[in-house]
Design a protein around this motif. Structure first.
Motif, PDB file in Angstrom:
ATOM      1  N   GLU A  82       0.843  -1.085   0.013  1.00  0.00           N
ATOM      2  CA  GLU A  82      -0.182   0.076   0.363  1.00  0.00           C
ATOM      3  C   GLU A  82       1.224   1.424   0.107  1.00  0.00           C
ATOM      4  O   GLU A  82       1.533   1.136   0.705  1.00  0.00           O
ATOM      5  CB  GLU A  82      -0.622  -0.228   0.949  1.00  0.00           C
TER       6      GLU A  82
ATOM      7  N   ARG B 206       0.337  -8.339   6.860  1.00  0.00           N
ATOM      8  CA  ARG B 206       0.807  -8.574   5.580  1.00  0.00           C
ATOM      9  C   ARG B 206       2.646  -8.559   5.477  1.00  0.00           C
ATOM     10  O   ARG B 206       3.429  -9.220   4.772  1.00  0.00           O
ATOM     11  CB  ARG B 206      -0.060  -8.601   4.082  1.00  0.00           C
TER      12      ARG B 206
ATOM     13  N   GLU C 289      -2.945 -17.473  -1.020  1.00  0.00           N
ATOM     14  CA  GLU C 289      -4.045 -16.647  -0.111  1.00  0.00           C
ATOM     15  C   GLU C 289      -2.954 -15.492  -0.662  1.00  0.00           C
ATOM     16  O   GLU C 289      -3.737 -13.700  -0.438  1.00  0.00           O
ATOM     17  CB  GLU C 289      -3.290 -16.271   1.438  1.00  0.00           C
ATOM     18  N   TYR C 290      -1.871 -15.634  -0.371  1.00  0.00           N
ATOM     19  CA  TYR C 290      -1.187 -13.940  -0.522  1.00  0.00           C
ATOM     20  C   TYR C 290      -1.866 -12.822  -2.090  1.00  0.00           C
ATOM     21  O   TYR C 290      -2.338 -12.260  -2.510  1.00  0.00           O
ATOM     22  CB  TYR C 290      -0.354 -14.302  -0.887  1.00  0.00           C
TER      23      TYR C 290
ATOM     24  N   VAL D 177      -5.575 -11.427  -1.527  1.00  0.00           N
ATOM     25  CA  VAL D 177      -5.499 -10.627  -0.788  1.00  0.00           C
ATOM     26  C   VAL D 177      -5.244  -9.023  -1.916  1.00  0.00           C
ATOM     27  O   VAL D 177      -5.559  -7.974  -1.686  1.00  0.00           O
ATOM     28  CB  VAL D 177      -5.067 -10.544   0.696  1.00  0.00           C
TER      29      VAL D 177
ATOM     30  N   LEU E  55      -7.629  -6.329  -2.093  1.00  0.00           N
ATOM     31  CA  LEU E  55      -6.707  -4.814  -2.071  1.00  0.00           C
ATOM     32  C   LEU E  55      -6.650  -3.927  -2.900  1.00  0.00           C
ATOM     33  O   LEU E  55      -7.331  -2.439  -2.919  1.00  0.00           O
ATOM     34  CB  LEU E  55      -5.648  -4.604  -1.323  1.00  0.00           C
TER      35      LEU E  55
END
Lengths: 309, 159
Positions: A52, A271, B45-46, B49, B53
């Motif tokens: 992000e 993460r 999963e990564y 996600v 996102l």
């Protein structure tokens, strides 16, 4: 001949990477902390956390012995944080609706170091790095290397004249970046205009904890409790106790609430790897411990919880 | 048996996903994904996600497409190329073997569109109020980051 010249400069290079003596380290830390609060400035910085990235504007001006600041998200949902000596609020706008909430703390970049920053030298070795250029300004890299496993490392870049951190990178034990702040544009000495903040009209969202039901048997070295309040959490009914432990730079939250059913012990990690979390049962309570801290720090707080007798 | 999350491994997977690893490291990740089903699930999963996102339903095209797209993006070299000396047959054979091995490893990569298991998502949603409240001390005004959870026994948590 070229090799001989290189060998002559080797001791100097090694010295540059050595930790600063404690006194000098404290001076650098305090200078960076003070400049973030006592200077007037206005700028735009980029915040990166894992995949992000966000852009925010920040403005600060000194008021008496304290300061006023405004942080504004320039992308995504409209959010603003306003901080004064009297407190801090978050202002969220969603179309025509504006929502304001009191915050427990107004900590934000570049004001990351605590008021008593010199004490951090107990827990971090401070090293000076190279001269760099951020937002068109020269700065010196200052590395905070944790002396134990209970905190992340930081690399700051202190502006050449004022010491204001122009860049802050939180790194893990391998030196890999976890979160990064970096000014893209900065006006030093500019006096930003701040609208008055209606803090006194707003209801209190937190009140001190009346009686403590648990105790923490062993905090990680250098950490102390800095808050213990009863509050309502966003999007969650009922009151929850929120305790905060900190070494001045790292913060770990403990949330305590009545456990309506047996609590499953859960371990979590963000993460990017910067946040760790553990939920467990302590007596009749559910305890949730989380922080922007390495696992050993969160684990020590969580596993040291006991019912107060 | 419980296996603690490994931040460095996650970062390597993330860098692999972003195409930031050297060829040698990317090969090493591929070997790991091939050998460890748990690693493959984490990579899965990564991907899911990361896609969520970014708000992209199909943010992670399959690797073959990515490689082909990367090849198409290769710059056109306008300068005259150096003449390459003919390679010994043994090297060509080794290169072919590596290509076959790489292709077979790619073929076992997890499918990125598979949804995240409900068990992993649910506690993450429950954690949001705590993450949001902790943000008062967490340096920013961002939305809380997403978390990866593991159920553990108290003895394991204390290890």
């Amino acid at each position: 001949m070229r090799t001989a010249w290189f060998l002559l400069f080797l001791p100097l290079a090694a010295q540059a990477a050595d930790p600063l003596p404690a006194g000098e380290a404290a001076v650098w830390l305090q200078r960076m902390a003070d400049s973030a609060r006592r200077m007037s400035y206005e700028g735009v910085f980029v915040f990166r956390n894992g995949p992000e990235m966000h852009t925010l504007s920040v403005a600060n001006r000194p008021v008496g012995q304290s300061s006023e600041s405004r942080l504004k998200a320039l992308d995504g949902m409209q959010r603003e944080v306003r901080c004064t000596q009297a407190g801090a609020i978050t202002v969220m706008s969603d179309g025509a609706q504006v929502r304001m909430e009191k915050r427990l703390s107004g900590r934000h970049f570049p004001d990351l170091l605590p008021a008593n920053a010199a004490s951090l030298a107990n827990w971090y070795a401070v090293k000076l790095g190279e001269t760099a250029r951020v937002a068109g300004l020269d700065c010196t890299e200052v590395e905070l290397v944790p002396k134990d496993v209970f905190r992340w490392g930081y690399i700051l870049c202190a502006e050449k004249n004022s010491g204001l951190p122009l860049k802050a990178v939180m790194v893990n034990e391998a030196g890999l970046p976890l979160t990064q702040f970096s000014f893209a544009e900065l006006k030093l000495g500019a006096t930003p205009r701040m609208d008055p903040m209606p803090l006194s009209d707003m209801p209190e969202t937190a009140r001190p904890v009346a009686s403590e039901r648990v105790t923490v048997t062993a905090l990680p070295p250098g950490y102390a409790r800095i808050a213990a309040v009863s509050r309502q959490l966003p999007n969650k009914p009922g009151q929850v106790e929120h305790w905060v432990f900190s070494d001045g730079l790292t913060h770990i939250s403990l949330f305590l609430e009545h456990a309506a059913k047996p609590v499953e012990t859960m371990k979590g990690q963000s993460r990017p790897g910067d946040i760790h979390m553990l939920t467990r049962q302590v007596g009749s309570l559910q305890a949730t411990v989380l922080g922007n801290a390495p696992w050993p720090a969160v684990e020590q707080v969580a596993m040291g919880l006991e019912v107060r007798k | 048996m419980y296996t603690a999350p490994q931040p460095r491994e996650d970062e390597t997977l993330s860098a692999f996903f972003d195409g930031e690893l050297s060829d040698e490291m990317a090969r090493s990740v591929l070997r790991r994904l091939d050998a460890h089903p748990a690693e493959r699930r984490r990579y899965d999963e990564y991907c899911a996600v990361s896609a969520a996102l970014r708000g992209l339903p199909d943010a992670v095209p399959d690797l073959t497409s990515r490689v082909m797209a990367a090849l198409e993006r290769e710059p056109v070299v306008l300068a005259p190329m150096r003449r390459i000396a003919p390679r010994p047959p043994l090297l060509w054979a080794a290169a072919a073997a590596v290509a076959v091995l790489t292709w077979s490893l790619w073929s076992v990569l997890p499918h990125p569109q598979e949804p995240l298991p409900l068990a992993a998502r649910q506690p993450a949603d429950q954690a949001l109020p705590y993450l949001a409240a902790h943000q008062d001390y967490a340096q920013a005004v961002m939305s809380p980051t997403e978390m990866q959870f593991t159920r553990v026994s108290l003895a394991e948590a204390g290890r």
